[in-house]
Design a protein around this motif. Structure first.
Motif, mmCIF file in Angstrom:
data_model
loop_
_atom_site.group_PDB
_atom_site.id
_atom_site.type_symbol
_atom_site.label_atom_id
_atom_site.label_comp_id
_atom_site.label_asym_id
_atom_site.label_seq_id
_atom_site.Cartn_x
_atom_site.Cartn_y
_atom_site.Cartn_z
ATOM 1 N N GLY A 167 -19.990 -101.722 29.157
ATOM 2 C CA GLY A 167 -19.830 -100.212 28.793
ATOM 3 C C GLY A 167 -18.654 -99.458 29.469
ATOM 4 N N GLY A 168 -17.500 -100.303 29.230
ATOM 5 C CA GLY A 168 -16.224 -99.755 29.691
ATOM 6 C C GLY A 168 -16.097 -99.645 31.143
ATOM 7 N N GLN A 169 -16.954 -100.191 31.993
ATOM 8 C CA GLN A 169 -16.811 -100.112 33.296
ATOM 9 C C GLN A 169 -16.952 -101.531 33.824
ATOM 10 O OE1 GLN A 169 -20.725 -98.150 34.388
ATOM 11 N NE2 GLN A 169 -19.904 -96.303 34.410
ATOM 12 N N PHE A 170 -16.155 -101.235 35.171
ATOM 13 C CA PHE A 170 -16.010 -102.745 35.831
ATOM 14 C C PHE A 170 -16.854 -102.520 37.204
ATOM 15 C CE2 PHE A 170 -14.285 -105.255 39.391
ATOM 16 C CZ PHE A 170 -14.297 -106.561 38.836
ATOM 17 N N ARG A 172 -19.578 -98.458 40.124
ATOM 18 C CA ARG A 172 -18.988 -98.460 38.685
ATOM 19 C C ARG A 172 -17.673 -98.048 38.589
ATOM 20 N NH1 ARG A 172 -23.522 -98.355 35.227
ATOM 21 N NH2 ARG A 172 -25.492 -98.911 36.120
ATOM 22 N N PHE A 173 -16.635 -98.783 38.507
ATOM 23 C CA PHE A 173 -15.363 -98.223 38.406
ATOM 24 C C PHE A 173 -14.905 -98.118 37.006
ATOM 25 C CE2 PHE A 173 -15.586 -100.764 42.215
ATOM 26 C CZ PHE A 173 -14.769 -100.004 43.165
ATOM 27 N N VAL A 174 -14.238 -97.476 36.600
ATOM 28 C CA VAL A 174 -13.253 -97.250 35.196
ATOM 29 C C VAL A 174 -12.023 -97.236 35.589
ATOM 30 C CG1 VAL A 174 -12.453 -95.888 33.104
ATOM 31 C CG2 VAL A 174 -14.837 -95.810 34.136
ATOM 32 N N LEU A 175 -11.249 -98.755 35.212
ATOM 33 C CA LEU A 175 -9.984 -98.924 35.842
ATOM 34 C C LEU A 175 -9.083 -98.808 34.726
ATOM 35 C CD1 LEU A 175 -11.086 -102.464 37.342
ATOM 36 C CD2 LEU A 175 -10.753 -100.096 38.425
ATOM 37 N N LYS A 176 -7.692 -98.335 35.194
ATOM 38 C CA LYS A 176 -6.846 -98.066 34.026
ATOM 39 C C LYS A 176 -6.310 -99.561 33.502
ATOM 40 C CE LYS A 176 -4.838 -94.153 36.907
ATOM 41 N NZ LYS A 176 -3.696 -93.853 37.520
ATOM 42 N N ASP A 177 -6.522 -100.561 34.158
ATOM 43 C CA ASP A 177 -6.062 -101.872 33.784
ATOM 44 C C ASP A 177 -7.012 -102.897 34.319
ATOM 45 O OD1 ASP A 177 -4.919 -104.468 32.823
ATOM 46 O OD2 ASP A 177 -3.196 -103.870 33.607
ATOM 47 N N ASP A 178 -7.987 -103.434 33.247
ATOM 48 C CA ASP A 178 -9.107 -104.255 33.757
ATOM 49 C C ASP A 178 -8.518 -105.495 34.170
ATOM 50 O OD1 ASP A 178 -11.110 -102.388 33.465
ATOM 51 O OD2 ASP A 178 -11.573 -102.947 31.452
#
Length: 616
Positions: free
Chosen positions: A59-62, A32-38
């Protein structure tokens, strides 16, 4: 897929490299990543990798779905990417616009106290009902005590918000708490104070934005002083300097600014009322909630309050009366329409509180984070205010908001109900418009589960079979109806869904525990016959970090069918906003010619019932 190092390198490349990773966590099946630039994440390239099942954005995750081997991939990935455990589990930050950051900040500050705001609002409403029924007077000890219980969180709101703001801004939360308490200190509220020849008279109790702004000033000051103050004395010198700089600046500047804005708006609105009550009602109805958020509303209504207390009827106060009903109507619509259980749990007490005129839970917990819904409530309030102004509704006594504002519209001199009837007409129109707009425009911000037919042909097959028992007591769900794309589409394997009626998970077969997840929300088992069984208790319950789960199983442990593996609290998990739908997946489905569900959807099962037949 044994080459986790190569897979990890490929994943790192296709999510945009180390510099694009804000934080990383994992559950039992996915990274489950939260990326700076999706936009840098290459979905198609990732899906082509041997070892990646699919990718998801929710949910804001990649999310990169791996399957049972995700712990090994996670470990290898963090080593290759140079991500520490602290970084990997850090808060989820996203690139957002200035407006989105402001809403995220306010919502993040308010959400932790939404339940208390709702509870307190309901207590205040019940106290008023009991008083209105004549069970006790406003002077009685019962009324005073219950009112204190319901009103305290609103009166001392700056203290709670100060703590939450500091936590959100990653500064000392106790400094934030103290700033809020200082702003509530009785000796400096509502009194004239002179600084450098300037008189400041401000009231901060029950306000929202002033303390947020002061703590927002204190946070960078704290970081600055932490750098320049010697370590041996910074523990107490830093908070001294922060308080002595931030609080006076905040008090001297925010107080006068709020006063100027308030007096200016009051002057403008009074002039508009004289020119056109309809326009005044429209403007006040539209802006009232925003003015409350900025803490400048009291300056607008102070002359009206003074007049009502003195027995002078007032039309200005009536203009805002429909706003709480419009806000409540929007929340009721969202509550009825949403499929998000967490949102339902927030919205339900929020609209009950809103009926009693306490709309903070509705605003900060439901509509403001969904800005279109907040705008709709403002539109409804504007329409209601315009109708109130056009019908020249008069308020005769001081009263609360919501349903408790209604008696104030009855003329005590002759008992006339004209103003009450007109107010109810305005409220009904305002509420209906708000409700309909919200019902039409609201959509859950979730990834819709695609429907893929995973039902198996029930025709008898030749060859060896293996039976898998139900690990929980409860109701059968078709796998395609599970509210998670990775399970519903069979991306992790074929199987069946269960809706537990009892918080206990038993071994569905004889075998060995191969994955005992630290958060206890999922179990990986290899049966003695070779079936790889994943039992995932709830959806996204990894976020609970083991809370409400109890288990002593360990990796490598031998188990027997019917042996208790995990206990969990269904009510508390549901109350926390999570689904307890439990997929039972055969992750090595490709090793079988067919996987046949033995029970139909909505059928109730016991833990001794067979739910899957595996055809080899």
């Amino acid at each position: 897929m044994a080459n986790y190092e190569e897979l990890s390198k490929e994943i790192l490349q296709h999510v945009g490299g180390r510099d694009n990773i804000e934080s990383l966590t994992h559950c039992v099946t996915r990274l489950r990543f939260v990326l700076k630039d999706d936009s840098l994440a290459q979905d198609e390239a990732l899906k082509e990798l041997d070892g990646v099942v699919t990718t998801m954005r929710a949910g804001g995750q990649f999310q990169v779905v791996i399957g049972n081997h995700v712990p090994q991939v996670y470990k290898q990935f963090t080593e290759i990417a140079g991500i520490s455990e602290q970084t990997a589990s850090s808060g989820e930050k996203k690139k957002m616009s200035l407006g989105a950051r402001a809403i995220d900040l306010i919502s993040g500050i308010m959400l932790p106290m939404i339940a208390l705001l709702s509870a307190s609002g309901i207590i205040k409403g019940l106290n008023t009902i009991l008083f209105s029924m004549g069970l006790y007077t406003m002077e009685s000890s019962y009324y005073v005590l219950i009112n204190a219980i319901g009103d305290a969180v609103f009166y001392f709101m700056p203290a709670v918000l100060g703590l939450n703001t500091a936590r959100k801004l990653k500064s000392n939360q106790y400094t934030g708490l103290l700033i809020g308490l200082i702003l509530c200190y009785p000796a400096i509220n509502g009194v004239d104070m002179n600084f450098f020849g300037m008189t400041v008279n401000a009231t901060y109790t029950s306000s929202v934005l002033p303390v947020i702004l002061v703590v927002a000033l204190a946070a960078p000051l704290e970081r600055f002083f932490d750098k320049v103050v010697p370590d041996v004395i910074k523990t107490f010198i830093t908070p001294i300097l922060v308080l002595l700089v931030a609080v006076p600046i905040g008090f001297v500047l925010i107080g006068p600014t709020a006063n100027l804005i308030g007096f200016g708006l009051a002057d403008v609105m009074n002039k508009i009322v004289k020119i056109s009550p309809i326009i005044a009602g429209f403007v006040m109805g539209a802006l009232w909630q925003i003015l409350v958020m900025f803490g400048v509303h009291m300056m607008l209504i102070m002359p009206s309050i003074t007049g009502l207390i003195s027995g002078n009827p007032d039309t200005f106060m009536a203009l805002m009366g429909t706003v709480s009903f419009a806000q409540t109507a929007v929340v009721i619509a969202i509550w009825l329409k949403t499929k998000d259980r967490k949102l339902k749990n927030i919205a339900f007490p929020a609209w009950i509180s809103g009926i009693f005129g306490v709309t903070e839970p509705a605003i900060y917990g439901v509509t403001l984070p969904r800005i279109k819904m907040f705008v709709i409530s403002c539109i409804g309030g504007a329409i209601g205010g315009a109708i109130v102004g056009g019908l020249n509704v008069t308020m005769y006594t001081m009263a609360g908001m919501g349903i408790f504002s209604l008696p104030a519209m009855i003329n005590p001199a002759n008992g006339s109900m004209r103003d009450l009837v007109n107010f109810l007409i305005a409220t009904l129109i305002s509420s209906i418009i708000s409700f309909v707009l919200a019902m039409v425009m609201y959509k859950d911000d979730t990834v819709e589960a695609a429907e893929t037919d995973t039902s198996a042909d029930s025709q008898t097959r030749l060859g060896k079979t293996e039976k898998i028992c139900s690990p929980v007591k409860g109701e059968v769900i078709d796998l395609k109806d599970i509210e998670d794309k990775a399970f519903s589409e069979g991306l992790l394997g074929q199987g069946i869904g269960l809706n537990p009626s009892e918080g206990k998970v038993f071994a569905p077969c004889d075998g060995t525990i191969v994955t005992a997840f630290p958060t206890k929300h999922a179990i990986g088992i290899v049966s003695d016959e070779g079936a790889e069984v994943l039992i995932h208790i709830g959806l996204d319950t990894v976020k609970l970090d083991g809370k409400y789960f109890d288990s002593d199983i360990v990796q490598g442990q031998k188990i027997k069918q019917g042996e208790l593996l995990v206990s969990f609290d269904i009510e508390k998990i549901t109350a926390a906003g999570f689904s307890v739908q439990t997929p039972v997946i055969i992750t090595n489905s490709n090793d079988y010619t067919d996987i046949i569900p033995m029970k139909n959807s909505h059928e109730m099962v016991e833990t001794t019932d067979d739910i899957l037949t595996l055809m080899i």
